[in-house]
Design a protein around this motif. Structure first.
Motif, mmCIF file in Angstrom:
data_model
loop_
_atom_site.group_PDB
_atom_site.id
_atom_site.type_symbol
_atom_site.label_atom_id
_atom_site.label_comp_id
_atom_site.label_asym_id
_atom_site.label_seq_id
_atom_site.Cartn_x
_atom_site.Cartn_y
_atom_site.Cartn_z
ATOM 1 N N ASN A 109 46.418 33.473 39.175
ATOM 2 C CA ASN A 109 47.686 33.892 39.782
ATOM 3 C C ASN A 109 48.017 35.353 39.473
ATOM 4 O O ASN A 109 48.652 36.037 40.277
ATOM 5 N N THR A 110 47.572 35.840 38.326
ATOM 6 C CA THR A 110 47.843 37.236 37.966
ATOM 7 C C THR A 110 47.147 38.190 38.930
ATOM 8 O O THR A 110 47.757 39.137 39.449
ATOM 9 N N CYS A 111 45.866 37.942 39.196
ATOM 10 C CA CYS A 111 45.118 38.810 40.118
ATOM 11 C C CYS A 111 45.610 38.646 41.549
ATOM 12 O O CYS A 111 45.711 39.625 42.299
ATOM 13 N N LYS A 112 45.929 37.416 41.923
ATOM 14 C CA LYS A 112 46.443 37.189 43.275
ATOM 15 C C LYS A 112 47.750 37.944 43.490
ATOM 16 O O LYS A 112 47.932 38.635 44.503
ATOM 17 N N THR A 113 48.671 37.823 42.530
ATOM 18 C CA THR A 113 49.966 38.497 42.653
ATOM 19 C C THR A 113 49.794 40.010 42.656
ATOM 20 O O THR A 113 50.433 40.718 43.443
ATOM 21 N N GLY A 114 48.922 40.516 41.786
ATOM 22 C CA GLY A 114 48.704 41.957 41.716
ATOM 23 C C GLY A 114 48.186 42.521 43.018
ATOM 24 O O GLY A 114 48.691 43.530 43.524
ATOM 25 N N LEU A 115 47.176 41.881 43.611
ATOM 26 C CA LEU A 115 46.611 42.362 44.873
ATOM 27 C C LEU A 115 47.607 42.220 46.017
ATOM 28 O O LEU A 115 47.723 43.116 46.864
ATOM 29 N N THR A 116 48.337 41.094 46.032
ATOM 30 C CA THR A 116 49.300 40.870 47.109
ATOM 31 C C THR A 116 50.438 41.884 47.053
ATOM 32 O O THR A 116 50.821 42.464 48.082
ATOM 33 N N MET A 117 50.984 42.119 45.864
ATOM 34 C CA MET A 117 52.070 43.082 45.718
ATOM 35 C C MET A 117 51.601 44.491 46.052
ATOM 36 O O MET A 117 52.313 45.279 46.687
#
Length: 223
Positions: free
Chosen positions: A62-70
């Motif tokens: 979730n950390t990498c997903k949120t970082g890339l999405t943001m």
């Protein structure tokens, strides 16, 4: 993404590890969707490879997903590393498999992870102050549009394409002032709070219609 079945079973499920950072995922992991793959490609300037292989995860934490999405939305949100995990096919499960050699230990309700160090997997390179953070593609496009003289219609189309690719925030509205009335305003005059047409022949000519002064009717707009 390939749907090939894994040919062997590792001690730990590869799809419990993040493709980007390589860390173990304690909760249900989100899939590495095509949108996230595009973000990965733009952020790291490399394409995700070997997806679907038995020795490569197909999920993100979730950390990498949120970082890339943001980051894709234009927010100043970055990952903590400049180079992501690089996956290679292991030569042997007993000495070179990251998923087999990483130790997951259960302590009551909690788990601890002891990550393996193997040649088949290169861990992320932490961010260096000497390296600039990648610029969001949305900012690149907007900056370029500001530098180039672009017609309003094309600017609106550009913004529409950005919205389709989720590169603009949902609350962003794209509009521009249209002045289609300027061709007809010259045939009207306003006097004493009354607006009326003072050149009917010219107005009909602008419409491309013939004007017959014998065909007319009185019309009063009470608005």
């Amino acid at each position: 993404m390939s749907s090939n079945k894994r040919q062997y079973k590792c001690k730990n499920n590869p799809n419990k590890f993040c493709y980007v950072c390589g860390e173990y995922i304690f909760v249900t992991p989100p899939n590495f969707t095509s949108t996230l793959q595009s973000a990965y490609r733009l952020y790291f300037y490399i394409s995700p490879e070997n997806l679907g292989e038995s020795w490569t995860p197909n999920v993100l934490c979730n950390t990498c997903k949120t970082g890339l999405t943001m980051w894709m939305t234009g927010a100043k949100r970055y990952l903590s590393f400049d180079v992501p995990t690089i996956w290679r096919q292991p030569m042997c499960h007993e000495v070179d498999c990251y998923f087999c050699l990483t130790k997951i230990k259960q302590h009551g309700r909690h788990k601890t992870v002891e990550y393996a160090h193997v040649n088949s997997m290169s861990k992320p390179v932490p961010h260096s102050l000497s390296v600039k953070y990648p610029v969001c593609p949305k900012k690149n496009i907007v900056n370029r549009q500001n530098q180039v003289i672009m017609p309003n219609e094309k600017s609106e189309l550009l913004a529409s394409r950005l919205q389709e690719r989720n590169l603009l925030k949902s609350q962003v509205k794209v509009t521009f002032y249209r002045s289609r009335q300027k061709y007809y305003a010259q045939y009207y005059i306003k006097k004493n709070n009354v607006c009326y047409c003072n050149d009917i022949y010219g107005l009909f000519k602008e419409f491309g219609e013939p004007y017959d002064p014998t065909e007319w009717r009185l019309f009063i707009d009470s608005n």
